[in-house]
Design a protein around this motif. Structure first.
Motif, PDB file in Angstrom:
ATOM      1  N   PHE A  76       2.630  -9.608  -2.137  1.00  0.00           N
ATOM      2  CA  PHE A  76       3.317  -9.793  -0.858  1.00  0.00           C
ATOM      3  C   PHE A  76       3.718  -8.445  -0.258  1.00  0.00           C
ATOM      4  O   PHE A  76       3.602  -8.230   0.945  1.00  0.00           O
ATOM      5  CB  PHE A  76       4.545 -10.686  -1.039  1.00  0.00           C
ATOM      6  N   ARG A  77       4.193  -7.541  -1.100  1.00  0.00           N
ATOM      7  CA  ARG A  77       4.562  -6.208  -0.608  1.00  0.00           C
ATOM      8  C   ARG A  77       3.355  -5.460  -0.059  1.00  0.00           C
ATOM      9  O   ARG A  77       3.452  -4.771   0.955  1.00  0.00           O
ATOM     10  CB  ARG A  77       5.230  -5.409  -1.715  1.00  0.00           C
ATOM     11  N   VAL A  91       0.589  -6.863   1.211  1.00  0.00           N
ATOM     12  CA  VAL A  91       0.226  -7.532   2.459  1.00  0.00           C
ATOM     13  C   VAL A  91       1.206  -7.157   3.563  1.00  0.00           C
ATOM     14  O   VAL A  91       0.801  -6.905   4.703  1.00  0.00           O
ATOM     15  CB  VAL A  91       0.148  -9.068   2.273  1.00  0.00           C
ATOM     16  N   SER A  92       2.487  -7.066   3.246  1.00  0.00           N
ATOM     17  CA  SER A  92       3.470  -6.705   4.268  1.00  0.00           C
ATOM     18  C   SER A  92       3.238  -5.284   4.762  1.00  0.00           C
ATOM     19  O   SER A  92       3.358  -5.011   5.958  1.00  0.00           O
ATOM     20  CB  SER A  92       4.900  -6.881   3.755  1.00  0.00           C
ATOM     21  N   GLU A 121       0.071  -5.394   6.939  1.00  0.00           N
ATOM     22  CA  GLU A 121       0.379  -6.076   8.202  1.00  0.00           C
ATOM     23  C   GLU A 121       1.147  -5.135   9.124  1.00  0.00           C
ATOM     24  O   GLU A 121       0.893  -5.079  10.318  1.00  0.00           O
ATOM     25  CB  GLU A 121       1.197  -7.344   7.921  1.00  0.00           C
ATOM     26  N   LEU A 177      -3.747 -10.877   8.666  1.00  0.00           N
ATOM     27  CA  LEU A 177      -2.679 -10.340   7.822  1.00  0.00           C
ATOM     28  C   LEU A 177      -1.333 -10.987   8.146  1.00  0.00           C
ATOM     29  O   LEU A 177      -0.534 -11.259   7.250  1.00  0.00           O
ATOM     30  CB  LEU A 177      -2.592  -8.822   7.970  1.00  0.00           C
ATOM     31  N   TYR A 223       0.839 -13.070   5.588  1.00  0.00           N
ATOM     32  CA  TYR A 223       2.234 -12.684   5.346  1.00  0.00           C
ATOM     33  C   TYR A 223       3.144 -13.908   5.404  1.00  0.00           C
ATOM     34  O   TYR A 223       3.976 -14.118   4.513  1.00  0.00           O
ATOM     35  CB  TYR A 223       2.652 -11.656   6.401  1.00  0.00           C
ATOM     36  N   ALA A 235       5.138 -15.644   2.389  1.00  0.00           N
ATOM     37  CA  ALA A 235       6.601 -15.760   2.486  1.00  0.00           C
ATOM     38  C   ALA A 235       7.041 -17.190   2.191  1.00  0.00           C
ATOM     39  O   ALA A 235       8.037 -17.400   1.486  1.00  0.00           O
ATOM     40  CB  ALA A 235       7.075 -15.325   3.873  1.00  0.00           C
ATOM     41  N   CYS A 247      10.969 -13.327   7.683  1.00  0.00           N
ATOM     42  CA  CYS A 247      10.123 -13.734   8.815  1.00  0.00           C
ATOM     43  C   CYS A 247      10.416 -12.903  10.060  1.00  0.00           C
ATOM     44  O   CYS A 247       9.495 -12.524  10.792  1.00  0.00           O
ATOM     45  CB  CYS A 247      10.307 -15.221   9.108  1.00  0.00           C
ATOM     46  N   SER A 271       8.738  -9.594  10.197  1.00  0.00           N
ATOM     47  CA  SER A 271       7.299  -9.611  10.470  1.00  0.00           C
ATOM     48  C   SER A 271       6.969  -9.436  11.945  1.00  0.00           C
ATOM     49  O   SER A 271       5.849  -9.060  12.276  1.00  0.00           O
ATOM     50  CB  SER A 271       6.670 -10.914   9.961  1.00  0.00           C
ATOM     51  N   THR A 305       8.075  -4.738   8.700  1.00  0.00           N
ATOM     52  CA  THR A 305       7.510  -5.103   7.403  1.00  0.00           C
ATOM     53  C   THR A 305       7.584  -3.967   6.396  1.00  0.00           C
ATOM     54  O   THR A 305       7.461  -4.203   5.199  1.00  0.00           O
ATOM     55  CB  THR A 305       6.046  -5.572   7.535  1.00  0.00           C
TER      56      THR A 305
END
Length: 93
Positions: free
Chosen positions: A5-6, A8-9, A12, A46, A50, A54, A72, A75, A81
């Motif tokens: 997740f980190r 991807v964040s 993104e 992405l 994300y 989440a 959220c 994002s 992010t």
């Protein structure tokens, strides 16, 4: 999954910054929408990834509504992010 997740964040966030501060100005200042078309799809994928991650982490890590809402909100904010990892570190300790 939190490390994924980190990543991807971060990706993104990079795609959002490139889209907002490179592609959009080129589109409107030079009349060339090529970069918006080129960066728009990866950023969209992405972003969806994300949000999906989440949601999955909300249930896996039992996030409260505040934590999920802030993740959220980050994002959609430019550079937001990039702070998700730090925010999650504070919330989990």
């Amino acid at each position: 999954m939190i490390n994924f997740f980190r990543v991807v964040s971060f990706l993104e966030g990079i795609s959002y910054i490139l889209l907002l501060f490179v592609a959009v100005p080129i589109k409107y200042l030079q009349g060339d929408p090529t970069y918006v078309k080129m960066l728009g799809m990866p950023h969209g994928l992405l972003f969806v990834g994300y949000i999906v991650l989440a949601i999955m982490l909300k249930y896996e890590l039992n996030w409260n509504t505040k934590t999920f809402g802030i993740v959220c909100l980050l994002s959609v904010l430019p550079f937001g992010t990039f702070f998700v990892g730090n925010y999650l570190n504070k919330e989990t300790t």
